[in-house]
Design a protein around this motif. Structure first.
Motif, PDB file in Angstrom:
ATOM      1  N   UNK A   1      -0.220   5.344  -0.839  1.00 40.39           N
ATOM      2  CA  UNK A   1       0.095   5.704  -2.330  1.00 40.39           C
ATOM      3  C   UNK A   1       1.335   5.120  -2.140  1.00 40.39           C
ATOM      4  N   UNK A   2       1.200   5.021  -3.601  1.00 39.40           N
ATOM      5  CA  UNK A   2       2.101   4.103  -4.546  1.00 39.40           C
ATOM      6  C   UNK A   2       2.977   4.881  -5.126  1.00 39.40           C
ATOM      7  N   UNK A   3       4.226   4.615  -5.227  1.00 35.27           N
ATOM      8  CA  UNK A   3       4.982   5.505  -5.908  1.00 35.27           C
ATOM      9  C   UNK A   3       5.196   4.762  -6.882  1.00 35.27           C
ATOM     10  N   UNK A   4       5.275   5.408  -8.563  1.00 35.24           N
ATOM     11  CA  UNK A   4       6.227   3.824 -10.216  1.00 35.24           C
ATOM     12  C   UNK A   4       7.450   4.721 -10.418  1.00 35.24           C
ATOM     13  N   UNK A   5       7.856   4.246 -10.249  1.00 34.66           N
ATOM     14  CA  UNK A   5       9.458   4.336 -10.904  1.00 34.66           C
ATOM     15  C   UNK A   5       9.700   3.711 -12.353  1.00 34.66           C
TER      16      UNK A   5
ATOM     17  N   UNK B   1       3.666   9.812  -8.078  1.00 36.48           N
ATOM     18  CA  UNK B   1       2.898   9.179  -6.475  1.00 36.48           C
ATOM     19  C   UNK B   1       1.512   9.337  -7.125  1.00 36.48           C
ATOM     20  N   UNK B   2       0.633   7.874  -6.839  1.00 36.50           N
ATOM     21  CA  UNK B   2      -0.541   7.935  -6.966  1.00 36.50           C
ATOM     22  C   UNK B   2      -1.413   8.056  -5.219  1.00 36.50           C
ATOM     23  N   UNK B   3      -2.241   8.710  -4.836  1.00 38.06           N
ATOM     24  CA  UNK B   3      -3.532   8.080  -3.402  1.00 38.06           C
ATOM     25  C   UNK B   3      -4.147   7.542  -3.968  1.00 38.06           C
TER      26      UNK B   3
ATOM     27  N   UNK C   1      -0.599  12.984 -12.198  1.00 43.64           N
ATOM     28  CA  UNK C   1       0.018  11.884 -10.968  1.00 43.64           C
ATOM     29  C   UNK C   1      -0.174  13.284  -9.607  1.00 43.64           C
ATOM     30  N   UNK C   2       0.106  13.112  -8.686  1.00 44.04           N
ATOM     31  CA  UNK C   2      -0.694  13.410  -7.676  1.00 44.04           C
ATOM     32  C   UNK C   2       0.893  14.164  -7.691  1.00 44.04           C
ATOM     33  N   UNK C   3       1.901  13.572  -7.696  1.00 45.21           N
ATOM     34  CA  UNK C   3       2.835  14.142  -7.640  1.00 45.21           C
ATOM     35  C   UNK C   3       4.381  12.945  -8.754  1.00 45.21           C
ATOM     36  N   UNK C   4       5.307  13.754  -9.343  1.00 46.49           N
ATOM     37  CA  UNK C   4       5.764  13.812 -10.040  1.00 46.49           C
ATOM     38  C   UNK C   4       6.773  14.145 -10.522  1.00 46.49           C
TER      39      UNK C   4
END
Length: 228
Positions: free
Chosen positions: A102-106, A31-33, A14-17
């Motif tokens: 940007x999609x944020x998965x929770x 977070x996925x760009x 992931x680009x951010x986690x």
């Protein structure tokens, strides 16, 4: 506040986690760009931030069926993920972000009240890390996320204002509320409802004061997590 910790970089791809823990509520956020936007945004020059939310089968005391197994998301899931998306978009300068999504998965690993608040707070960290990667690469020139966004629950439990309710408190609270705010104290969304008796303006103000305190503590944890 219950003990809060935010561990970053927990997912390799992931680009951010991050993994956020608020007491016994644990949520994995990523977070996925993507170099695309929804059709209604295409050609506007604006970026888009959206979210998806889900609970693992044994995140609760008894096993929940996976929503995929019944072929559709439940109403609660849809409502929460829309809330997360709205909250995170409110803290982003979509012009500065540029025309990308940007999609944020929770994903809730363990639930003990306040999963939507933990998702928003941790989701902001994952999103911030993804945007930092874009800025480092020179794909985004000015910071589109200058003001952290966090969320906390407050309620009236046993006649007293309570901050950051766990599940036993939440399920028995006379008043239940979720407060989404920026670090600078601006309100993004407030959800408050009387679960038992009605509540007064003074009680609402007391809960808002508690929420400001709680969000301040959460923002400090967010800044520690991203090294700011």
């Amino acid at each position: 506040m219950r003990p809060v910790s935010i561990e970053t970089g927990v997912l390799k791809h992931a680009e951010g986690s991050c993994l956020i823990r608020m007491g016994d509520t644990h949520v994995l956020c990523s977070a996925t760009i993507e170099d695309r936007v929804p059709p209604f945004v295409k050609g506007t020059g604006l970026g888009w931030v959206t979210a998806e939310y889900g609970m693992l089968p044994r995140s609760t005391t008894s096993r929940m069926r996976r929503e995929a197994s019944v072929g559709k998301q439940g109403g609660r899931t849809v409502e929460i993920q829309r809330l997360i998306g709205r909250a995170l978009r409110a803290g982003v300068d979509r012009v500065a972000l540029g025309e990308r999504q940007i999609t944020v998965d929770c994903d809730v690993i363990q639930a003990d009240g306040g999963t939507r608040c933990a998702s928003i707070t941790g989701g902001w960290v994952a999103l911030r890390l993804a945007v930092a990667r874009l800025m480092k690469a020179g794909d985004v020139l000015s910071d589109p996320m200058p003001d952290p966004v966090a969320a906390v629950s407050c309620g009236i439990y046993a006649g007293q204002p309570v901050l950051d309710l766990d599940y036993p408190e939440d399920s028995a609270a006379g008043v239940d509320g979720n407060f989404i705010m920026t670090a600078s104290g601006q309100l993004i969304e407030v959800q408050m409802s009387a679960e038992g008796a009605t509540y007064s303006r003074a009680e609402m103000s007391a809960l808002l004061d508690l929420a400001e305190k709680g969000v301040g503590e959460l923002v400090a944890r967010q800044r520690e997590a991203i090294g700011a």
